[in-house]
Write a protein that holds these residues in place. Structure first.
Motif, PDB file in Angstrom:
ATOM      1  N   ASN A 113       0.857  -1.180   0.000  1.00  0.00           N
ATOM      2  CA  ASN A 113       0.000   0.000   0.000  1.00  0.00           C
ATOM      3  C   ASN A 113       0.896   1.234   0.000  1.00  0.00           C
ATOM      4  O   ASN A 113       1.653   1.466   0.946  1.00  0.00           O
ATOM      5  CB  ASN A 113      -0.907  -0.011   1.234  1.00  0.00           C
ATOM      6  N   LEU A 114       0.808   2.017  -1.067  1.00  0.00           N
ATOM      7  CA  LEU A 114       1.705   3.164  -1.218  1.00  0.00           C
ATOM      8  C   LEU A 114       1.492   4.211  -0.125  1.00  0.00           C
ATOM      9  O   LEU A 114       2.449   4.833   0.338  1.00  0.00           O
ATOM     10  CB  LEU A 114       1.498   3.790  -2.598  1.00  0.00           C
ATOM     11  N   VAL A 115       0.250   4.407   0.299  1.00  0.00           N
ATOM     12  CA  VAL A 115      -0.009   5.400   1.342  1.00  0.00           C
ATOM     13  C   VAL A 115       0.604   4.964   2.665  1.00  0.00           C
ATOM     14  O   VAL A 115       1.227   5.761   3.382  1.00  0.00           O
ATOM     15  CB  VAL A 115      -1.527   5.620   1.503  1.00  0.00           C
ATOM     16  N   GLU A 116       0.464   3.680   2.991  1.00  0.00           N
ATOM     17  CA  GLU A 116       1.038   3.174   4.236  1.00  0.00           C
ATOM     18  C   GLU A 116       2.562   3.259   4.209  1.00  0.00           C
ATOM     19  O   GLU A 116       3.195   3.577   5.227  1.00  0.00           O
ATOM     20  CB  GLU A 116       0.582   1.737   4.474  1.00  0.00           C
ATOM     21  N   LEU A 117       3.160   2.976   3.060  1.00  0.00           N
ATOM     22  CA  LEU A 117       4.612   3.109   2.945  1.00  0.00           C
ATOM     23  C   LEU A 117       5.047   4.557   3.142  1.00  0.00           C
ATOM     24  O   LEU A 117       6.054   4.843   3.786  1.00  0.00           O
ATOM     25  CB  LEU A 117       5.080   2.593   1.584  1.00  0.00           C
ATOM     26  N   PHE A 118       4.286   5.481   2.569  1.00  0.00           N
ATOM     27  CA  PHE A 118       4.602   6.906   2.709  1.00  0.00           C
ATOM     28  C   PHE A 118       4.453   7.331   4.170  1.00  0.00           C
ATOM     29  O   PHE A 118       5.317   8.038   4.707  1.00  0.00           O
ATOM     30  CB  PHE A 118       3.678   7.721   1.815  1.00  0.00           C
ATOM     31  N   ASP A 119       3.370   6.897   4.826  1.00  0.00           N
ATOM     32  CA  ASP A 119       3.126   7.296   6.215  1.00  0.00           C
ATOM     33  C   ASP A 119       4.172   6.740   7.171  1.00  0.00           C
ATOM     34  O   ASP A 119       4.390   7.293   8.261  1.00  0.00           O
ATOM     35  CB  ASP A 119       1.739   6.832   6.656  1.00  0.00           C
ATOM     36  N   ALA A 120       4.825   5.627   6.788  1.00  0.00           N
ATOM     37  CA  ALA A 120       5.839   5.024   7.657  1.00  0.00           C
ATOM     38  C   ALA A 120       7.159   5.779   7.615  1.00  0.00           C
ATOM     39  O   ALA A 120       8.037   5.525   8.447  1.00  0.00           O
ATOM     40  CB  ALA A 120       6.066   3.566   7.258  1.00  0.00           C
ATOM     41  N   LEU A 121       7.306   6.719   6.680  1.00  0.00           N
ATOM     42  CA  LEU A 121       8.544   7.491   6.578  1.00  0.00           C
ATOM     43  C   LEU A 121       8.557   8.618   7.609  1.00  0.00           C
ATOM     44  O   LEU A 121       7.495   9.113   8.025  1.00  0.00           O
ATOM     45  CB  LEU A 121       8.678   8.086   5.168  1.00  0.00           C
TER      46      LEU A 121
END
Length: 326
Positions: A113-121
């Motif tokens: 999930n691209l949004v979850e990957l972004f939020d984990a940064l």
């Protein structure tokens, strides 16, 4: 990417970097021919705020493509979006390793999930990515194609695209526009609709992320799309190599097309000033045009052309021409 120092870079970083660039290059290669066919590189008009206007010429270009060409381009475009989605996934994983020395992708994830990957940064990394995304003044192109009429009533439950990189990622995720590109075909019991996504802007955004965020931290040498294009702005190159013609045709995103062939006809061209009896030395060419330099202005000349093969020269054709005055 060179072998990292174990004290500063995670061992996964070099491999992930190569994977990211590989998927990214494949996406660009998939998209190249389609962008040329629809004038996707055409310079866009800008509004009062300096933002690019919508590329309305694209829809008309796509509508006029022959059906068999359209089928080829649709397949290439779906392949491009799939590869680009994977490139984004691995780019975010790289940023997680570089910023936090950990992988933001959960173990054994089937569909990232691209949004979850972004939020984990980290927030600082998120802000830097959003700033890079805001600098790209180009368009992604999205349209729907149906074999016949669209259904009169149909619901579209996907959210509207919100501003910023995170909003764009959420929009892609909801519509399956990148690594889930196979979901782009939908419709009703009696209608099929293809959602076509031509991600030129998204390619340029990831290009900036690779160049300004990932490569410097990973001690890698990365060549941007603009830098590749600058190396290929000289136009086609024609060479003669042992009886064969070799043509190199630069492509917009940095690839080069090459063609070689053995010419079947060689022409011999001679010239003389009208009224004189001696022809110039003949020169051979496999092209259908040539130019002369240092001719006298306002003067009549004669040109003699013959064709040549292994048996020698054939019958000649003579034509007259007059140069322009200065």
């Amino acid at each position: 990417m060179p072998n990292p120092d174990a004290k500063t870079l995670h061992p996964h970083v070099p491999f992930l970097y190569e994977m990211t660039v590989s998927f990214f290059d494949m996406a660009k290669e998939n998209l190249e021919q389609f962008l040329h066919a629809i004038d996707g590189y055409k310079e866009l008009e800008v509004d009062l705020q300096g933002q690019p206007e919508s590329p309305n010429h694209v829809a008309a270009k796509i509508k006029n493509l022959p059906p068999e060409m359209m089928t080829t381009h649709v397949g290439a475009c779906l392949s491009a979006t799939t590869n680009l989605g994977l490139a984004y996934v691995h780019a975010f994983r790289l940023l997680g390793f570089l910023a936090c020395n950990r992988d933001p992708l959960p173990v054994n994830t089937v569909t990232p999930n691209l949004v979850e990957l972004f939020d984990a940064l980290p927030p600082a990394t998120q802000q830097a990515l959003c700033a890079l995304e805001g600098k790209v003044k180009a368009h992604d192109i999205e349209m729907e194609i149906a074999p016949g009429q669209f259904p009169e009533e149909r619901e579209d439950t996907a959210p509207e695209k919100s501003q910023g990189l995170r909003g764009t990622l959420a929009y892609w995720q909801s519509r399956g526009l990148l690594h889930d590109s196979h979901r782009s075909l939908f419709g009703t019991d009696s209608h099929s609709i293809l959602r076509l996504f031509i991600p030129y802007r998204s390619i340029l955004v990831l290009d900036r992320i690779l160049a300004e965020q990932i490569a410097p931290q990973g001690d890698a040498t990365y060549e941007t799309v603009d830098q590749r294009m600058a190396r290929y702005d000289k136009g086609p190159v024609l060479k003669w190599d042992e009886g064969r013609i070799q043509v190199e045709l630069p492509k917009r995103l940095g690839r080069t097309l090459e063609a070689r062939w053995q010419p079947t006809v060689t022409s011999v061209v001679r010239i003389r000033k009208k009224g004189t009896s001696v022809w110039s030395l003949g020169f051979e060419t496999v092209l259908n045009r040539c130019g002369f330099v240092d001719l006298e202005p306002g003067t009549d000349y004669e040109i003699k052309l013959t064709h040549k093969n292994d048996a020698g020269e054939g019958e000649s054709v003579i034509r007259s021409m007059t140069t322009l005055t200065e």
